[in-house]
Design an enzyme around this catalytic site. Structure first.
Site, mmCIF file in Angstrom:
data_model
loop_
_atom_site.group_PDB
_atom_site.id
_atom_site.type_symbol
_atom_site.label_atom_id
_atom_site.label_comp_id
_atom_site.label_asym_id
_atom_site.label_seq_id
_atom_site.Cartn_x
_atom_site.Cartn_y
_atom_site.Cartn_z
ATOM 1 N N ARG A 91 -18.595 -6.253 35.236
ATOM 2 C CA ARG A 91 -18.781 -5.747 33.874
ATOM 3 C C ARG A 91 -18.109 -6.692 32.901
ATOM 4 O O ARG A 91 -17.035 -7.221 33.176
ATOM 5 C CB ARG A 91 -18.110 -4.375 33.729
ATOM 6 C CG ARG A 91 -19.041 -3.242 34.003
ATOM 7 C CD ARG A 91 -18.333 -1.929 33.847
ATOM 8 N NE ARG A 91 -18.218 -1.487 32.455
ATOM 9 C CZ ARG A 91 -19.218 -0.999 31.753
ATOM 10 N NH1 ARG A 91 -20.419 -0.922 32.266
ATOM 11 N NH2 ARG A 91 -19.037 -0.584 30.510
ATOM 12 N N LEU A 93 -15.943 -7.376 29.714
ATOM 13 C CA LEU A 93 -14.912 -6.615 28.993
ATOM 14 C C LEU A 93 -15.195 -6.697 27.498
ATOM 15 O O LEU A 93 -15.605 -7.744 26.983
ATOM 16 C CB LEU A 93 -13.524 -7.188 29.274
ATOM 17 C CG LEU A 93 -13.072 -7.265 30.730
ATOM 18 C CD1 LEU A 93 -11.590 -7.636 30.786
ATOM 19 C CD2 LEU A 93 -13.333 -5.980 31.493
ATOM 20 N N HIS A 109 -14.630 -16.676 39.635
ATOM 21 C CA HIS A 109 -16.079 -16.876 39.538
ATOM 22 C C HIS A 109 -16.494 -17.891 40.602
ATOM 23 O O HIS A 109 -15.834 -18.922 40.760
ATOM 24 C CB HIS A 109 -16.436 -17.380 38.135
ATOM 25 C CG HIS A 109 -17.905 -17.521 37.944
ATOM 26 N ND1 HIS A 109 -18.732 -16.425 37.789
ATOM 27 C CD2 HIS A 109 -18.710 -18.609 37.948
ATOM 28 C CE1 HIS A 109 -19.978 -16.847 37.673
ATOM 29 N NE2 HIS A 109 -19.996 -18.163 37.771
ATOM 30 N N ASP A 141 -11.525 -14.493 28.287
ATOM 31 C CA ASP A 141 -11.528 -14.375 26.831
ATOM 32 C C ASP A 141 -12.769 -13.575 26.439
ATOM 33 O O ASP A 141 -13.349 -12.887 27.278
ATOM 34 C CB ASP A 141 -11.413 -15.752 26.148
ATOM 35 C CG ASP A 141 -12.640 -16.620 26.382
ATOM 36 O OD1 ASP A 141 -13.649 -16.125 26.930
ATOM 37 O OD2 ASP A 141 -12.591 -17.812 26.004
ATOM 38 N N GLU A 174 -12.100 -19.040 47.420
ATOM 39 C CA GLU A 174 -11.739 -18.056 46.387
ATOM 40 C C GLU A 174 -10.432 -17.357 46.755
ATOM 41 O O GLU A 174 -9.546 -17.155 45.922
ATOM 42 C CB GLU A 174 -12.843 -17.001 46.249
ATOM 43 C CG GLU A 174 -14.133 -17.524 45.648
ATOM 44 C CD GLU A 174 -15.141 -16.409 45.395
ATOM 45 O OE1 GLU A 174 -14.748 -15.310 44.965
ATOM 46 O OE2 GLU A 174 -16.340 -16.638 45.645
#
Ligand code: GAR
Length: 205
Positions: A91, A93, A109, A141, A174
């Protein structure tokens, strides 16, 4: 002791990597204050419960973005969370959410940003025919997959790969990258100059 909040929507392997790093001392002096999923069926939230962690489902379906974000932020603040880690949280933000935790929200990511932002980054990279891909941990951000980069890891794309084998090779990195990034941010031993994160210790040499 620093309190981390984890947000996830699915499998939760990055959450498990962070939790393991805390348990075995690779992330010292930290705890997971709360794990929050916007999806009740997320396997990651079941794992969080099995590990005895504070695990919450805050459903997002049908709610305006900011209304959902206000519930999530209230839960994070209740637990005095200092660092928010998005771990497969699918989602965006709201700007309001981002402003609640300035330089205190991380995302992982599965590409070398700024290449291949958005959904299915590994498939995008594979289809494009790149020879090197990887993962990025960055500050969140107000733009998608955009904030200052904290850690990147590169992996080769092999002729024998398909998108699944490539995604698996990226995922291994990751899990390493997220622990490194959390330690950098918790150390507070860095500054951000423009888009660049500069570790103070390196600068003084
Ligand atoms: C990971 O590959 C993560 O990088 C990706 O979702 C997967 C979640 O796996 N995130 C994104 O694509 C965000 N844009 P996990 O639930 O096993 O950690």
């Amino acid at each position: 002791m620093k309190s981390l909040g984890i947000l996830l929507s699915g499998r939760g392997s990055n959450f498990v990597a962070i939790a393991d790093s805390i348990d075995n001392g690779r992330i010292p002096d930290a705890r997971i204050g709360v794990v929050i999923s916007n999806q009740a069926a997320a396997p990651g939230i079941a794992t969080a419960r099995q590990r005895g962690l504070n695990a919450l489902v805050i459903p997002s379906k049908g709610k305006p973005r900011e209304e959902h974000d206000r519930e999530v932020v209230a839960a994070l603040k209740r637990e005095n969370v200092q660092l928010v880690c998005l771990a497969g949280y699918m989602r965006l933000l709201s700007p309001w959410f981002v402003q609640q935790f300035p330089h205190r929200i991380l995302n992982i990511h599965p590409s070398l940003l700024p290449a291949f932002p958005g959904l299915e980054a590994q498939e995008q990279a594979f289809a494009y025919g790149v020879k090197v891909s990887g993962c990025t941990v960055h500050f969140v951000d107000e733009e998608l997959d955009h904030g200052a980069i904290i850690v990147q890891k590169a992996v080769p794309v092999l002729d024998s790969d398909d998108e699944h084998t490539l995604a698996a090779r990226i995922l291994e990195q990751e899990h390493i990258a997220y622990t490194e990034a959390v330690n950098i941010v918790l150390s507070e031993n860095f500054e951000i100059v423009g888009r660049k994160l500069i570790k103070r210790i390196l600068r003084e040499r």
